[in-house]
Design a protein around this motif. Sequence first.
Motif, short mmCIF file in Angstrom:
data_model
loop_
_atom_site.label_atom_id
_atom_site.label_comp_id
_atom_site.label_asym_id
_atom_site.label_seq_id
_atom_site.Cartn_x
_atom_site.Cartn_y
_atom_site.Cartn_z
N SER A 189 4.06 5.68 -5.37
CA SER A 189 4.09 5.75 -6.84
C SER A 189 3.05 6.75 -7.35
N LEU A 190 1.91 6.84 -6.67
CA LEU A 190 0.90 7.85 -7.05
C LEU A 190 1.45 9.26 -6.80
N ALA A 191 2.15 9.44 -5.69
CA ALA A 191 2.65 10.76 -5.34
C ALA A 191 3.78 11.21 -6.28
N SER A 192 4.56 10.25 -6.77
CA SER A 192 5.67 10.62 -7.66
C SER A 192 5.21 10.77 -9.11
N GLY A 193 3.99 10.36 -9.43
CA GLY A 193 3.44 10.52 -10.76
C GLY A 193 3.87 9.44 -11.75
N ARG A 194 4.28 8.33 -11.28
CA ARG A 194 4.70 7.23 -12.19
C ARG A 194 3.56 6.33 -12.52
N ILE B 111 0.84 -1.21 0.00
CA ILE B 111 0.00 0.00 0.00
C ILE B 111 0.87 1.25 0.00
N VAL B 112 1.90 1.27 0.83
CA VAL B 112 2.79 2.43 0.89
C VAL B 112 3.50 2.62 -0.45
N GLN B 113 3.96 1.55 -1.05
CA GLN B 113 4.62 1.65 -2.36
C GLN B 113 3.65 2.19 -3.41
#
Length: 67
Positions: free
Chosen positions: A62-67, A56-58
């Motif tokens: 990944s959502l926060a970094s825009g990937r 979940i954290v990963q």
Amino acid sequence: MAKTSPGEFVNQVKTEWSKIAWPTRRETLMTAVLVVIMTSLLGIFFFGIDTFFGAIVQWLLSLASGR
């Protein structure tokens, strides 16, 4: 408080020692097996929980970094 002589102390220790209810070899073995089983189950459980929350954290990272 009354002082106890060394001889009286040793006699008291012997008396108390005889009151101890020692477990049998079978009881000790069964308890040890139960401890191993329960710690294994808890280890597997917490490994699964940790893996789940790690995923979940990963995903959130990944959502926060825009990937």
